[in-house]
Structures are given as C-alpha cells and as structure tokens.
Design a protein around this motif. Structure first.
Motif: not given
Length: 175
Positions: A28-41, A19-22
């Motif tokens: 900031e327009d939530p519809l224009k946020v690119p959900l391409i990042f995920a955080c990992f240890w 799940l991509m979370l931001h």
C-alpha cells in the motif's frame, strides 16, 4: 505490542487536534492513504436495560461509522448505564447525536450518543477539526448564529471520572 497499544488507544491528539493513524497494508502506498478516519469509543445512552446486548450495537452499525469493537465488560455488574462500542468515524462527516432504534417488533425509541475523548469540535455543523469560532461556514454567513446544531452533550465523561464518581458514591453510602 506497542503498535497495537497505540492503535487501540486512539484517538490521539496534539494541541487538541485528532491525529489520524493508519497502519499500511503490504504494497500500500503511504502517500495515497486518505487520512480521514479516526477511532472513538462511543457510549450509546437511553437504552432499555434488557437491551444492553451486542446485537443492538450491531444494529447501529453503519449509522455512526464502521463498527470495530463491543465492550461488554461492565454488563451485568449493575454499573452500566450505556452500551460501549468502538467505531471508526469519517471526520469529514458531522457526528451523530441520536438515532431511532427498533427494540422489538412493536417498540422503537431514540438512543443518544456520547463520544469519549472528543477533541476540537465545531458546534455549528458538528465536525471535528476546528471550533465554531473558526468555522468558515459560520463566518461565511456574516452574522452571529444564536443556535448551534450540536452541544456539549456529545462529550462523554471519561471512564476514569465515572469510576471515581461511582467509587465516591459507594464510599459516601458506606461511610
């Protein structure tokens, strides 16, 4: 407090998909946020013991993704066999397996990476989001690929399993 726990506890999954979370900034327009990042240890293995330091973690910065955090809680306790960093990864890019690192002016070596809580993953070209069984690039080749570029060595054993293994080892040693 709950928001911080959710964001720091990522990656979160649903049916083994990340799940991509931001958290949007003001205006900031939530519809224009690119959900391409995920955080990992990420665990950095094969590091000489005298280099278990945060500066080495920063040296790798940018190679894996965006450096977020260094966890030095187990350093100096004799239990640490890897460096532990939190990275923000672009899920469109293949995961990295190893990197050449300078340990001193004359010494360099390769370090390997293991990702904690690694989810659905394609062994054909190293990306998150699908398995190699449903990889469009692999299917487009039209034949069975014998050798994959990635393997299960990218998946780190959970910290809980490692702690239980150490506890079991200590218990057997004392028993």
């Amino acid at each position: 407090m709950d928001l911080e726990r959710v964001l720091k506890g990522s990656p979160w999954t649903f049916n083994n998909h990340v799940l991509m979370l931001h958290w949007p900034e003001k205006k900031e327009d939530p519809l224009k946020v690119p959900l391409i990042f995920a955080c990992f240890w990420v665990q950095i293995h094969e590091v000489p013991p005298s280099f278990y330091i945060e500066t080495l973690a920063h040296q790798i910065e940018g190679f894996l993704g965006n450096f977020l955090e260094f966890d030095g809680t187990n350093l100096g306790k004799g239990l640490c066999t890897y460096l532990h960093v939190r990275e923000q990864l672009d899920v469109r890019r293949p995961l990295k397996m190893k990197n050449k690192v300078m340990f001193s002016v004359v010494a360099c070596s390769y370090v390997s990476f293991k990702y904690e809580r690694l989810t659905l993953f394609c062994f054909f070209y190293g990306r998150l989001g699908h398995s190699d069984s449903f990889c469009q690039a692999k299917m487009a080749l039209g034949f069975d690929v014998a050798e994959m570029g990635w393997d299960l060595s990218l998946r780190a054993q959970s910290r809980r399993a490692l702690a239980l293994a150490v506890y079991g080892y200590e218990k057997i040693g004392k028993g």
